[in-house]
Design a protein around this motif. Sequence first.
Motif, short mmCIF file in Angstrom:
data_model
loop_
_atom_site.label_atom_id
_atom_site.label_comp_id
_atom_site.label_asym_id
_atom_site.label_seq_id
_atom_site.Cartn_x
_atom_site.Cartn_y
_atom_site.Cartn_z
N ALA A 1 10.25 -19.77 -95.23
CA ALA A 1 10.07 -18.33 -95.06
C ALA A 1 8.90 -17.78 -95.86
O ALA A 1 8.46 -18.37 -96.84
N PHE A 2 8.46 -16.61 -95.41
CA PHE A 2 7.48 -15.80 -96.12
C PHE A 2 8.11 -14.43 -96.34
O PHE A 2 8.80 -13.92 -95.45
N LYS A 3 7.85 -13.84 -97.48
CA LYS A 3 8.34 -12.50 -97.77
C LYS A 3 7.18 -11.67 -98.28
O LYS A 3 6.41 -12.13 -99.13
N ALA A 4 7.04 -10.48 -97.75
CA ALA A 4 6.03 -9.54 -98.23
C ALA A 4 6.73 -8.24 -98.56
O ALA A 4 7.51 -7.73 -97.75
N THR A 5 6.46 -7.72 -99.74
CA THR A 5 6.99 -6.42 -100.12
C THR A 5 5.79 -5.49 -100.29
O THR A 5 4.84 -5.81 -100.99
N ILE A 6 5.88 -4.35 -99.62
CA ILE A 6 4.79 -3.38 -99.61
C ILE A 6 5.34 -2.00 -99.94
O ILE A 6 6.52 -1.72 -99.70
#
Length: 103
Positions: free
Chosen positions: A68-73
């Motif tokens: 998985a990849f996780k991005a928090t913006i």
Amino acid sequence: MPRIRDIARVCKSKNAGPFDLTIDVMFDELETFRRVRDTGVLCPALFAKLYGVDEKDVLFTPYEPGHAFKATIPRLVTAGDIGDTDVYGAQQHAPLLDVEVPI
């Protein structure tokens, strides 16, 4: 060229508090995760461009054990504030679905 919608098992978004949004992209197989990772397509610059935030504000985490990849913006509008159209942040993954991945 396949798009994220074609190769990811899950692509979802959700609130990470009232001021942030988290977007997850998950794959069934480790091999697919690695092939996507190795292209460099999923990266802080992509999320910054798609969501209109500064690249330095994107917390991006590839997580190999979960494929998985996780991005928090940062959210552009605080959850529940006037002008917020998605209080739960559940529909914000849509711009990622059409991203092409050269694998």
